[in-house]
Write a protein that holds these residues in place. Structure first.
Motif, PDB file in Angstrom:
ATOM      1  N   ASP A 112       0.774  -1.166   0.029  1.00  0.00           N
ATOM      2  CA  ASP A 112      -0.093   0.066   0.088  1.00  0.00           C
ATOM      3  C   ASP A 112       0.869   1.258   0.083  1.00  0.00           C
ATOM      4  O   ASP A 112       0.483   2.292  -0.733  1.00  0.00           O
ATOM      5  N   ARG A 113       1.680   1.200   0.680  1.00  0.00           N
ATOM      6  CA  ARG A 113       2.977   2.300   0.798  1.00  0.00           C
ATOM      7  C   ARG A 113       3.559   2.690  -0.397  1.00  0.00           C
ATOM      8  O   ARG A 113       3.709   3.698  -0.934  1.00  0.00           O
ATOM      9  N   ILE A 114       4.138   1.547  -0.968  1.00  0.00           N
ATOM     10  CA  ILE A 114       4.686   1.508  -2.507  1.00  0.00           C
ATOM     11  C   ILE A 114       3.886   2.147  -3.705  1.00  0.00           C
ATOM     12  O   ILE A 114       4.140   3.122  -4.308  1.00  0.00           O
ATOM     13  N   LEU A 115       2.490   1.804  -3.375  1.00  0.00           N
ATOM     14  CA  LEU A 115       1.582   2.199  -4.530  1.00  0.00           C
ATOM     15  C   LEU A 115       1.306   3.761  -4.177  1.00  0.00           C
ATOM     16  O   LEU A 115       1.204   4.467  -5.328  1.00  0.00           O
ATOM     17  N   VAL A 116       1.316   4.218  -2.905  1.00  0.00           N
ATOM     18  CA  VAL A 116       1.178   5.723  -2.718  1.00  0.00           C
ATOM     19  C   VAL A 116       2.195   6.640  -3.436  1.00  0.00           C
ATOM     20  O   VAL A 116       2.149   7.204  -3.977  1.00  0.00           O
ATOM     21  N   ALA A 117       3.450   6.015  -3.107  1.00  0.00           N
ATOM     22  CA  ALA A 117       4.937   6.489  -3.765  1.00  0.00           C
ATOM     23  C   ALA A 117       4.591   6.319  -5.233  1.00  0.00           C
ATOM     24  O   ALA A 117       5.176   7.395  -5.967  1.00  0.00           O
ATOM     25  N   LEU A 118       4.409   5.402  -5.807  1.00  0.00           N
ATOM     26  CA  LEU A 118       4.314   5.271  -7.215  1.00  0.00           C
ATOM     27  C   LEU A 118       3.352   6.324  -7.706  1.00  0.00           C
ATOM     28  O   LEU A 118       3.705   6.834  -8.876  1.00  0.00           O
ATOM     29  N   GLU A 119       2.303   6.552  -7.186  1.00  0.00           N
ATOM     30  CA  GLU A 119       1.133   7.597  -7.742  1.00  0.00           C
ATOM     31  C   GLU A 119       1.857   8.782  -7.713  1.00  0.00           C
ATOM     32  O   GLU A 119       1.664   9.541  -8.568  1.00  0.00           O
ATOM     33  N   LEU A 120       2.637   9.034  -6.705  1.00  0.00           N
ATOM     34  CA  LEU A 120       3.293  10.399  -6.260  1.00  0.00           C
ATOM     35  C   LEU A 120       4.480  10.661  -7.667  1.00  0.00           C
ATOM     36  O   LEU A 120       4.550  11.656  -8.316  1.00  0.00           O
ATOM     37  N   ALA A 121       5.311   9.557  -7.829  1.00  0.00           N
ATOM     38  CA  ALA A 121       6.124   9.525  -9.057  1.00  0.00           C
ATOM     39  C   ALA A 121       5.313   9.823 -10.173  1.00  0.00           C
ATOM     40  O   ALA A 121       5.960  10.605 -11.001  1.00  0.00           O
ATOM     41  N   ILE A 122       4.264   9.139 -10.575  1.00  0.00           N
ATOM     42  CA  ILE A 122       3.740   9.416 -11.626  1.00  0.00           C
ATOM     43  C   ILE A 122       3.121  10.913 -11.568  1.00  0.00           C
ATOM     44  O   ILE A 122       3.302  11.522 -12.730  1.00  0.00           O
ATOM     45  N   ASP A 123       2.572  11.532 -10.744  1.00  0.00           N
ATOM     46  CA  ASP A 123       2.162  12.776 -10.745  1.00  0.00           C
ATOM     47  C   ASP A 123       3.223  13.752 -11.012  1.00  0.00           C
ATOM     48  O   ASP A 123       3.001  14.751 -11.726  1.00  0.00           O
ATOM     49  N   GLN A 124       4.528  13.239 -10.554  1.00  0.00           N
ATOM     50  CA  GLN A 124       5.516  14.501 -10.719  1.00  0.00           C
ATOM     51  C   GLN A 124       6.481  14.048 -12.027  1.00  0.00           C
ATOM     52  O   GLN A 124       7.432  14.331 -12.325  1.00  0.00           O
ATOM     53  N   GLN A 125       5.640  13.095 -12.864  1.00  0.00           N
ATOM     54  CA  GLN A 125       6.317  12.570 -14.035  1.00  0.00           C
ATOM     55  C   GLN A 125       7.916  11.958 -13.873  1.00  0.00           C
ATOM     56  O   GLN A 125       8.786  12.352 -14.832  1.00  0.00           O
ATOM     57  N   GLU A 126       7.937  11.478 -12.772  1.00  0.00           N
ATOM     58  CA  GLU A 126       9.460  10.641 -12.674  1.00  0.00           C
ATOM     59  C   GLU A 126       9.263   9.253 -13.092  1.00  0.00           C
ATOM     60  O   GLU A 126       8.859   8.417 -12.404  1.00  0.00           O
ATOM     61  N   LEU A 127       9.482   9.166 -14.448  1.00  0.00           N
ATOM     62  CA  LEU A 127       9.368   7.767 -15.130  1.00  0.00           C
ATOM     63  C   LEU A 127      10.419   6.788 -14.636  1.00  0.00           C
ATOM     64  O   LEU A 127      10.055   5.507 -14.181  1.00  0.00           O
ATOM     65  N   GLU A 128      11.541   7.080 -14.280  1.00  0.00           N
ATOM     66  CA  GLU A 128      12.434   6.192 -13.947  1.00  0.00           C
ATOM     67  C   GLU A 128      12.125   5.601 -12.354  1.00  0.00           C
ATOM     68  O   GLU A 128      12.219   4.459 -12.023  1.00  0.00           O
ATOM     69  N   ILE A 129      11.810   6.667 -11.756  1.00  0.00           N
ATOM     70  CA  ILE A 129      11.528   6.081 -10.208  1.00  0.00           C
ATOM     71  C   ILE A 129      10.268   5.321 -10.120  1.00  0.00           C
ATOM     72  O   ILE A 129       9.990   4.272  -9.534  1.00  0.00           O
ATOM     73  N   ALA A 130       9.164   5.875 -11.017  1.00  0.00           N
ATOM     74  CA  ALA A 130       8.216   5.070 -11.139  1.00  0.00           C
ATOM     75  C   ALA A 130       8.192   3.674 -11.700  1.00  0.00           C
ATOM     76  O   ALA A 130       7.556   2.892 -11.007  1.00  0.00           O
ATOM     77  N   GLU A 131       8.849   3.276 -12.441  1.00  0.00           N
ATOM     78  CA  GLU A 131       9.316   2.080 -13.008  1.00  0.00           C
ATOM     79  C   GLU A 131       9.841   1.312 -11.897  1.00  0.00           C
ATOM     80  O   GLU A 131       9.440   0.008 -11.713  1.00  0.00           O
ATOM     81  N   GLN A 132      10.922   1.862 -11.103  1.00  0.00           N
ATOM     82  CA  GLN A 132      11.584   1.127  -9.986  1.00  0.00           C
ATOM     83  C   GLN A 132      10.293   0.687  -8.926  1.00  0.00           C
ATOM     84  O   GLN A 132      10.349  -0.465  -8.338  1.00  0.00           O
ATOM     85  N   LEU A 133       9.337   1.711  -8.812  1.00  0.00           N
ATOM     86  CA  LEU A 133       8.464   1.614  -7.815  1.00  0.00           C
ATOM     87  C   LEU A 133       7.308   0.369  -7.948  1.00  0.00           C
ATOM     88  O   LEU A 133       6.862  -0.430  -7.193  1.00  0.00           O
ATOM     89  N   TRP A 134       7.145   0.417  -9.580  1.00  0.00           N
ATOM     90  CA  TRP A 134       6.479  -0.482 -10.144  1.00  0.00           C
ATOM     91  C   TRP A 134       7.066  -1.951  -9.772  1.00  0.00           C
ATOM     92  O   TRP A 134       6.007  -2.928  -9.412  1.00  0.00           O
ATOM     93  N   ARG A 135       8.079  -2.079 -10.240  1.00  0.00           N
ATOM     94  CA  ARG A 135       8.774  -3.599  -9.772  1.00  0.00           C
ATOM     95  C   ARG A 135       8.757  -3.925  -8.153  1.00  0.00           C
ATOM     96  O   ARG A 135       8.620  -4.889  -8.000  1.00  0.00           O
ATOM     97  N   ALA A 136       8.919  -2.755  -7.581  1.00  0.00           N
ATOM     98  CA  ALA A 136       8.982  -3.006  -6.024  1.00  0.00           C
ATOM     99  C   ALA A 136       7.511  -3.591  -5.795  1.00  0.00           C
ATOM    100  O   ALA A 136       7.448  -4.573  -4.841  1.00  0.00           O
ATOM    101  N   LEU A 137       6.532  -3.045  -6.114  1.00  0.00           N
ATOM    102  CA  LEU A 137       5.201  -3.140  -5.860  1.00  0.00           C
ATOM    103  C   LEU A 137       4.797  -4.813  -6.408  1.00  0.00           C
ATOM    104  O   LEU A 137       4.229  -5.408  -5.682  1.00  0.00           O
TER     105      LEU A 137
END
Length: 74
Positions: free
Chosen positions: A11-36
């Protein structure tokens, strides 16, 4: 929604992933998706029956991640 101290790791990773997407941080979002994916698949091992439903907004978040990939040329 539950208190943040009661949230599961996924749940916490998903919140961080949403924030990374909101901030258009693709590389971070990709890493968070793998972590999720890892966090959700670890529950009980690869052959176990998942005892909880995936987060309700997971499909929307994945759609947003795909849109960000396209916008960034990926």
């Amino acid at each position: 929604m539950t208190d943040s101290a009661d949230r599961r790791l996924g749940d916490r990773i998903l919140v961080a992933l949403e924030l990374a997407i909101d901030q258009q941080e693709l590389e971070i979002a990709e890493q968070l998706w793998r972590a999720l994916e890892l966090a959700l698949s670890r529950y009980g091992g690869p052959d176990a029956f998942e005892k909880r439903d995936p987060p309700a907004n997971m499909d929307d978040v994945l759609d947003r991640l795909f849109a960000l990939r396209r916008a960034k040329g990926g």
